[in-house]
Write a protein that holds these residues in place. Sequence first.
Motif, short mmCIF file in Angstrom:
data_model
loop_
_atom_site.label_atom_id
_atom_site.label_comp_id
_atom_site.label_asym_id
_atom_site.label_seq_id
_atom_site.Cartn_x
_atom_site.Cartn_y
_atom_site.Cartn_z
N LEU A 58 -33.80 -22.57 -31.02
CA LEU A 58 -33.18 -22.16 -29.76
C LEU A 58 -34.34 -21.92 -28.81
CD1 LEU A 58 -30.43 -19.55 -30.72
CD2 LEU A 58 -30.08 -21.69 -29.51
N TYR A 59 -34.24 -22.42 -27.59
CA TYR A 59 -35.35 -22.21 -26.68
C TYR A 59 -34.88 -21.62 -25.36
CZ TYR A 59 -34.05 -26.43 -24.07
OH TYR A 59 -33.38 -27.35 -23.33
N ALA A 66 -32.53 -18.19 -20.11
CA ALA A 66 -31.75 -18.88 -21.14
C ALA A 66 -31.29 -20.24 -20.63
CB ALA A 66 -30.53 -18.04 -21.52
N VAL A 67 -31.20 -21.21 -21.54
CA VAL A 67 -30.67 -22.54 -21.24
C VAL A 67 -29.41 -22.79 -22.07
CG1 VAL A 67 -31.11 -25.02 -21.29
CG2 VAL A 67 -32.92 -23.45 -20.61
N GLN A 68 -29.42 -22.37 -23.33
CA GLN A 68 -28.32 -22.62 -24.25
C GLN A 68 -27.00 -22.06 -23.71
OE1 GLN A 68 -27.91 -24.47 -26.76
NE2 GLN A 68 -25.99 -23.73 -27.58
N ARG A 69 -26.01 -22.94 -23.61
CA ARG A 69 -24.67 -22.61 -23.13
C ARG A 69 -24.61 -22.23 -21.64
NH1 ARG A 69 -20.47 -19.97 -26.58
NH2 ARG A 69 -20.20 -21.61 -28.10
N VAL A 70 -25.76 -22.18 -20.96
CA VAL A 70 -25.81 -21.76 -19.57
C VAL A 70 -26.20 -22.94 -18.67
CG1 VAL A 70 -26.95 -20.21 -17.93
CG2 VAL A 70 -26.49 -19.43 -20.25
N GLY A 71 -27.24 -23.67 -19.05
CA GLY A 71 -27.75 -24.75 -18.23
C GLY A 71 -28.61 -24.23 -17.10
N PRO A 101 -25.30 -19.36 -29.91
CA PRO A 101 -25.17 -18.46 -28.75
C PRO A 101 -26.32 -18.63 -27.76
CG PRO A 101 -26.03 -17.27 -30.63
CD PRO A 101 -25.68 -18.65 -31.11
N THR A 102 -26.13 -18.05 -26.59
CA THR A 102 -27.18 -18.04 -25.58
C THR A 102 -28.33 -17.17 -26.06
OG1 THR A 102 -25.54 -18.32 -23.85
CG2 THR A 102 -27.64 -17.37 -23.18
N TRP A 103 -29.53 -17.57 -25.71
CA TRP A 103 -30.71 -16.79 -26.09
C TRP A 103 -31.66 -16.70 -24.92
CZ3 TRP A 103 -36.00 -18.04 -26.84
CH2 TRP A 103 -36.75 -17.02 -27.43
N LYS A 104 -32.00 -15.48 -24.54
CA LYS A 104 -32.99 -15.24 -23.48
C LYS A 104 -34.28 -14.85 -24.15
CE LYS A 104 -33.73 -12.36 -19.38
NZ LYS A 104 -34.83 -13.16 -18.95
#
Length: 161
Positions: A58-59, A66-71, A101-104
């Motif tokens: 996850l990056y 955050a990029v995952q699930r957010v863009g 999940p989203t990751w910050k």
Amino acid sequence: LATLVDGSTASAAEMIAGALVSYRRAPTIGRQTYGKGCAQEYEDDDPRTGVLRLTTLLYALPDGTAVQRVGLAPLVHVPFAPLPGEDDTTETEAKLEGAPPTWKGPDVRSLEILEHLEHTNVMTWPAPSGISRSCDDADVCRALHALATPTKTSTARRVLR
């Protein structure tokens, strides 16, 4: 330099566009991106009856965004023409069942580089009439015009400084 992004921009393309924004090197222009901030490896099971999709990474962007699930939300919004078959139900990572999940993350940017960027002259774009080359692609023409429009450009510059 500027990056054009839309709902088909995903994974490594989001990484590059987002890193350029994080380091204040280039604005993003277009529409919200796909939101794939992860990488998977696919493993066959022993009897070869299925495949295991294992999320191995996850990056987040260098500034921790955050990029995952957010863009990525573009700095300059340009409503590009929808792709064939694209509508409000177009798939995104957030709509996938079982997506990680989203990751910050933490801000890992070099303070020295950021300090240098504060004193660096930000790029300027030609006025719309100064765009001498003819555009063959309507979306590219709209993006160039949006960059060259003073209100949009000043917003992008304010964020990039």
